[in-house]
Scaffold this active site. Structure first.
Site, short mmCIF file in Angstrom:
data_model
loop_
_atom_site.label_atom_id
_atom_site.label_comp_id
_atom_site.label_asym_id
_atom_site.label_seq_id
_atom_site.Cartn_x
_atom_site.Cartn_y
_atom_site.Cartn_z
N SER A 279 11.63 -7.16 -6.15
CA SER A 279 11.64 -8.07 -4.99
C SER A 279 10.21 -8.29 -4.49
CB SER A 279 12.51 -7.51 -3.85
OG SER A 279 12.00 -6.28 -3.41
N TYR B 8 1.80 4.73 7.41
CA TYR B 8 1.59 3.64 6.43
C TYR B 8 0.10 3.32 6.31
CZ TYR B 8 1.90 -1.02 4.31
OH TYR B 8 1.75 -2.11 3.49
N ILE C 299 6.55 -9.02 -3.30
CA ILE C 299 5.23 -9.30 -3.89
C ILE C 299 5.23 -8.99 -5.39
CG2 ILE C 299 2.81 -8.56 -3.86
CD1 ILE C 299 3.12 -8.21 -0.78
N SER D 47 -3.07 -2.88 1.21
CA SER D 47 -2.69 -3.74 2.34
C SER D 47 -3.93 -3.93 3.20
CB SER D 47 -1.61 -3.02 3.15
OG SER D 47 -1.45 -3.63 4.40
N LYS E 35 -2.31 3.79 2.97
CA LYS E 35 -3.07 2.73 2.30
C LYS E 35 -4.57 3.04 2.33
CE LYS E 35 0.47 0.10 1.14
NZ LYS E 35 0.89 -0.02 -0.26
#
Ligand SMILES: NC(=O)c1ccc[n+]([C@@H]2O[C@H](COP(=O)([O-])OP(=O)(O)OC[C@H]3O[C@@H](n4cnc5c(N)ncnc54)[C@H](OP(=O)(O)O)[C@@H]3O)[C@@H](O)[C@H]2O)c1
Length: 322
Positions: free
Chosen positions: A55, A200, A57, A187, A204
């Protein structure tokens, strides 16, 4: 007089540069490559392994590459979704790919012992791997104080350690072959401090540490290392996001009015970045792009500008893609 002119030219250059960040949806280097660099068609015939291709990206990067005749190994947990993506890859390739050019591997990337098998299955099918794109990952919505340590650990297992382990396994193969390309979907949260997503954001940032280190170790070789940094993008990720509680999902859908890039555009820009072997690329709509440049070059100015209740509300609003 000479220095006055240099000062004026520098100011004009900075003004033009920041104006251009309001006109583009990716960093300036990638915008240049999109117009004048190699197109994804230059990857035709290569073999790309994508994790998290069922799904969002990962899915749309697969389509962008399939259109250029890139052979694909697609991994994720949901078999039906992966088979759907495989069928569409063959369809959009317009005859460039056949059934045997798209391999589907059903796997939970948290099963670290399966990583060697993923690579081996791809090698058995295609005889080579040119690019490994680590994309599988989950986001988060929770305030710093509300996050259980177990969530930090789960997040790092998926977003960091699974990626690092997969990359190390791939590097064994690339080192032996003396060429290859590893890429990771990080990200904008890997560059900025993003509110309401501490684990998160930290996960990253950690990827940037690992991948930047790897890149310096591979300078002067034929092994490329690419960090891809999307900003807000229309995908399932808000439903799947961690919260502060272990095992809980955020389970909120994005709204069509949210200010996000389409996954299709993001996937295409990732394909351009891979074709041009960029070190780091940002794909993010304005004004988040301008904000990212501001943070990157003038962090104190950025924090000063936000240092008010209105600034705080603004950044939380941006986090919610409003
Ligand atoms: N959307 C955004 O705004 C945004 C912005 C910046 C960065 N990103 C990054 O982009 C990447 C892709 O996210 P997305 O937005 O495209 O979200 P998505 O649509 O939810 O896609 C996530 C993908 O990761 C796979 N995945 C998740 N956990 C897995 C596991 N344990 N084992 C194997 N596969 C797993 C999912 O497949 P299965 O569920 O089938 O396993 C799915 O294919 C992530 O790394 C995310 O951090 C997204």
């Amino acid at each position: 007089m000479f220095f006055e002119w240099v000062g004026i030219i520098v100011c004009i250059w900075i003004a033009i540069f920041f104006y251009m960040t309001l006109m583009n949806d990716c960093d300036m280097q990638l915008a240049f490559y999109e117009k004048f660099g190699k197109s994804p068609d230059s990857l035709k015939g290569k073999v790309v392994l994508i994790t998290g291709a069922s799904s969002g990206i990962g899915e749309h990067t697969a389509y962008a590459l399939a259109k250029s005749g890139v052979k694909l190994a697609l991994t994720a947990r949901r078999q039906n979704e992966l088979l759907r993506v495989k069928r569409k890859c063959i369809e959009v390739s317009d005859g460039l790919l056949t059934e045997s050019d798209v391999l589907v591997i059903i796997v939970d990337i948290l099963d670290f012992w399966e990583h060697d098998d993923i690579l081996q299955l791809t090698l058995d099918q295609f005889g080579r791997i040119d690019i490994v794109l680590n994309n599988a990952g989950r986001s988060q919505r929770a305030l710093f104080e509300d996050i259980d340590l177990e969530v930090d650990q789960e997040m790092f297992n998926l977003n960091v350690f699974a990626v690092v382990h997969m990359t190390r396994r791939a590097m064994e193969y690339f080192n032996e072959r003396k060429c290859g390309h590893v890429a990771v979907v990080s990200s904008i949260a890997g560059i900025l401090g993003i509110p309401n997503s501490a684990s998160y954001t930290a996960s990253k940032h950690a990827l940037h540490g690992y991948y930047n280190c790897l890149r310096t170790e591979k300078i002067g070789t034929n092994i490329n290392v690419t960090i891809l940094c999307p900003g807000p993008t229309f995908t399932n990720f808000l439903q799947e996001s961690f919260t502060g509680e272990p095992k809980e999902k955020y389970n909120i859908c994005q709204k069509p009015t949210d200010k996000c890039m389409t996954a299709e555009r993001c996937g295409y820009l990732i394909a351009v970045a891979l074709a041009n072997e960029t070190a780091e690329s940002w794909m993010v709509i304005p004004p988040m792009l301008t904000m990212t440049y501001l943070w990157f070059y003038f962090p104190s100015l950025f924090l000063w500008a936000l240092n008010s209740k209105a600034g705080r509300d603004w950044i939380f609003k941006k986090r919610d893609h409003k």
